[in-house]
Write a protein that holds these residues in place. Structure first.
Motif, mmCIF file in Angstrom:
data_model
loop_
_atom_site.group_PDB
_atom_site.id
_atom_site.type_symbol
_atom_site.label_atom_id
_atom_site.label_comp_id
_atom_site.label_asym_id
_atom_site.label_seq_id
_atom_site.Cartn_x
_atom_site.Cartn_y
_atom_site.Cartn_z
ATOM 1 N N PHE A 6 89.947 1.389 81.170
ATOM 2 C CA PHE A 6 90.912 0.670 81.096
ATOM 3 C C PHE A 6 91.548 -0.446 80.365
ATOM 4 O O PHE A 6 90.343 0.302 79.253
ATOM 5 C CB PHE A 6 90.117 -1.085 82.294
ATOM 6 C CG PHE A 6 89.757 -0.518 83.580
ATOM 7 C CD1 PHE A 6 90.778 -1.760 84.405
ATOM 8 C CD2 PHE A 6 88.833 0.165 84.150
ATOM 9 C CE1 PHE A 6 90.380 -1.160 86.171
ATOM 10 C CE2 PHE A 6 88.958 0.262 85.699
ATOM 11 C CZ PHE A 6 89.660 -1.038 86.351
ATOM 12 N N ILE A 9 88.363 -4.491 78.410
ATOM 13 C CA ILE A 9 87.695 -5.773 79.244
ATOM 14 C C ILE A 9 86.796 -6.252 78.453
ATOM 15 O O ILE A 9 86.412 -6.440 77.514
ATOM 16 C CB ILE A 9 86.300 -5.076 79.535
ATOM 17 C CG1 ILE A 9 87.111 -3.914 80.438
ATOM 18 C CG2 ILE A 9 85.073 -5.347 80.529
ATOM 19 C CD1 ILE A 9 87.583 -4.118 81.588
ATOM 20 N N THR A 24 85.619 3.320 84.440
ATOM 21 C CA THR A 24 85.207 3.528 86.020
ATOM 22 C C THR A 24 84.185 4.685 86.733
ATOM 23 O O THR A 24 84.830 5.983 86.836
ATOM 24 C CB THR A 24 85.898 3.435 87.136
ATOM 25 O OG1 THR A 24 86.916 2.290 87.062
ATOM 26 C CG2 THR A 24 85.778 3.271 88.556
ATOM 27 N N ASP A 57 86.710 -9.974 81.983
ATOM 28 C CA ASP A 57 88.622 -9.591 81.869
ATOM 29 C C ASP A 57 88.877 -8.790 81.860
ATOM 30 O O ASP A 57 88.671 -8.189 81.667
ATOM 31 C CB ASP A 57 88.700 -11.063 81.466
ATOM 32 C CG ASP A 57 88.056 -12.526 81.930
ATOM 33 O OD1 ASP A 57 87.378 -13.295 80.097
ATOM 34 O OD2 ASP A 57 87.580 -12.475 82.434
ATOM 35 N N PHE A 58 89.492 -8.645 83.595
ATOM 36 C CA PHE A 58 90.860 -7.421 83.018
ATOM 37 C C PHE A 58 92.005 -7.454 82.711
ATOM 38 O O PHE A 58 92.399 -8.476 83.156
ATOM 39 C CB PHE A 58 90.012 -7.066 84.688
ATOM 40 C CG PHE A 58 89.155 -6.201 84.954
ATOM 41 C CD1 PHE A 58 88.972 -4.642 84.731
ATOM 42 C CD2 PHE A 58 88.153 -6.959 85.829
ATOM 43 C CE1 PHE A 58 88.196 -4.478 85.639
ATOM 44 C CE2 PHE A 58 87.208 -6.283 86.143
ATOM 45 C CZ PHE A 58 87.091 -4.572 86.045
ATOM 46 N N GLU A 59 92.331 -7.349 81.960
ATOM 47 C CA GLU A 59 93.845 -7.580 81.351
ATOM 48 C C GLU A 59 94.720 -6.638 81.669
ATOM 49 O O GLU A 59 94.363 -5.002 81.279
ATOM 50 C CB GLU A 59 93.494 -7.706 79.503
ATOM 51 C CG GLU A 59 93.377 -8.314 78.819
ATOM 52 C CD GLU A 59 93.557 -9.098 77.573
ATOM 53 O OE1 GLU A 59 93.992 -7.614 76.598
ATOM 54 O OE2 GLU A 59 92.348 -9.317 76.459
ATOM 55 N N LEU A 60 95.126 -7.076 82.403
ATOM 56 C CA LEU A 60 96.267 -6.799 83.458
ATOM 57 C C LEU A 60 97.041 -5.696 82.704
ATOM 58 O O LEU A 60 98.035 -6.778 81.518
ATOM 59 C CB LEU A 60 96.575 -6.719 84.780
ATOM 60 C CG LEU A 60 95.468 -6.835 85.735
ATOM 61 C CD1 LEU A 60 95.694 -7.481 87.135
ATOM 62 C CD2 LEU A 60 94.527 -5.689 85.762
ATOM 63 N N SER A 67 89.241 -12.216 86.397
ATOM 64 C CA SER A 67 87.623 -12.400 86.275
ATOM 65 C C SER A 67 86.829 -11.455 87.532
ATOM 66 O O SER A 67 87.204 -12.014 88.735
ATOM 67 C CB SER A 67 87.832 -13.926 85.557
ATOM 68 O OG SER A 67 88.344 -13.841 84.650
#
Length: 91
Positions: A6, A9, A24, A57-60, A67
């Motif tokens: 990712f 985060i 992951t 918080d996942f910044e896509l 969140s």
């Protein structure tokens, strides 16, 4: 084991905000619509402890932020665990 890296985060725990790059380490189907994800530090280090109510918080890549609450033992510093519900009409 599936590894997905990712971009960024944010772990929010009280007033502490950390930017951590995670990957992951495990994905498990809990139900047909819920998956449990375990994340580890992308560089193999320890993760900060968290408290009840902490979330990631996942910044896509498309500018959206999602969140998710952290689950499990807050003293566990080798991984973060969360469960994510797939919404059929989600963006």
């Amino acid at each position: 084991m599936i590894y997905i890296e990712f971009k960024l985060i944010k772990v929010l725990s009280g007033l502490i905000v950390n930017n951590i790059k995670l990957k992951t380490s495990s994905i498990e189907n809990i139900t047909s619509d819920i998956k449990k994800f375990e994340f580890v530090d992308a560089k193999g280090g320890s993760l900060p402890e968290f408290t009840a109510g902490s979330h990631v918080d996942f910044e896509l890549g498309n500018g959206l932020v999602r969140s998710y609450s952290l689950a499990g033992n807050p003293d566990e510093t080798s991984k973060y665990t969360t469960a994510i519900l797939r919404e059929l009409d989600g963006d």
